[in-house]
Enzyme design. Sequence first.
Site, PDB file in Angstrom:
ATOM      1  N   ASP A   1       0.851  -1.187   0.000  1.00  0.00           N
ATOM      2  CA  ASP A   1       0.000   0.000   0.000  1.00  0.00           C
ATOM      3  C   ASP A   1       0.885   1.235   0.000  1.00  0.00           C
ATOM      4  OD1 ASP A   1      -1.958  -1.871   0.254  1.00  0.00           O
ATOM      5  OD2 ASP A   1      -2.797  -1.104   2.126  1.00  0.00           O
TER       6      ASP A   1
ATOM      7  N   ASP B   1     -15.515  -3.386  -1.264  1.00  0.00           N
ATOM      8  CA  ASP B   1     -15.120  -3.116   0.120  1.00  0.00           C
ATOM      9  C   ASP B   1     -16.395  -2.870   0.911  1.00  0.00           C
ATOM     10  OD1 ASP B   1     -12.590  -3.119  -1.007  1.00  0.00           O
ATOM     11  OD2 ASP B   1     -12.544  -0.943  -1.224  1.00  0.00           O
TER      12      ASP B   1
END
Length: 245
Positions: A11, A132
């Site tokens: 990330d 998500d």
Amino acid sequence: MAAFTIYPAVDMRGGKCVRLLQGDYNKETVYGDSPVAMAEQFAAQGAEWIHMVDLDGAKEGRRVNDRFVIEAARRLSVHVQVGGGIRTEEDIVHYLENGVARVILGSAAISDPPFVKKMLQKYGRRIVIGIDARDGFVATEGWLATSNVKAEELGRMLAEAGAETFIFTDIATDGTLSGPNIAAAVRLAEATGKEVIASGGVSSLDDLRALCQYAGQGIGGAIVGKALYTNQFTLAEALKVVNER
């Protein structure tokens, strides 16, 4: 035996390799100054895929850390998939023409379903849908907003439009090392009849063993981030669990 792939996560925020707690941009831990070096490390340890996320891009709705993704894709002999800030066909082409294997469309699936359907028809398996969810409902815009659409509903609609692979992230467990929400990932796999990659909460080799048990029911892999960065287990150990089942 059904395939099961481990996707180490890189990330990126501000050009660094970071992890957020439950997607909270105020709860960031920096784990390295070079996302490419981190990806290289995972590749050297046996990863076949690297999962890269442009956190700045997810928040701003445009590509920000794309140069690191492209450098990793070009330099390493592994597959790279990327998500975060991919909103236009130009974004998709930018990545796919520069060596990236797959791009993940997330927020666009809610904000612009016709666009996502068109991209699925045009690019097929190179488009992955990121779903998500917070309490079963789809979250968007770098998890800063929650919609009134259920994860399974969105999954079914996009499976009908041609999606073959979904990444399911349970926000409540992401970055917490509290164990993955296996039931929710399996529900999505059952609702869509497609491959679902589970993301969020993997904390131990036992979590991976538990996920592997559902490989025959559509769970095609797991994205692993914080557990690797905090040395809960090594990538080599994770790959061994998958290969020995």
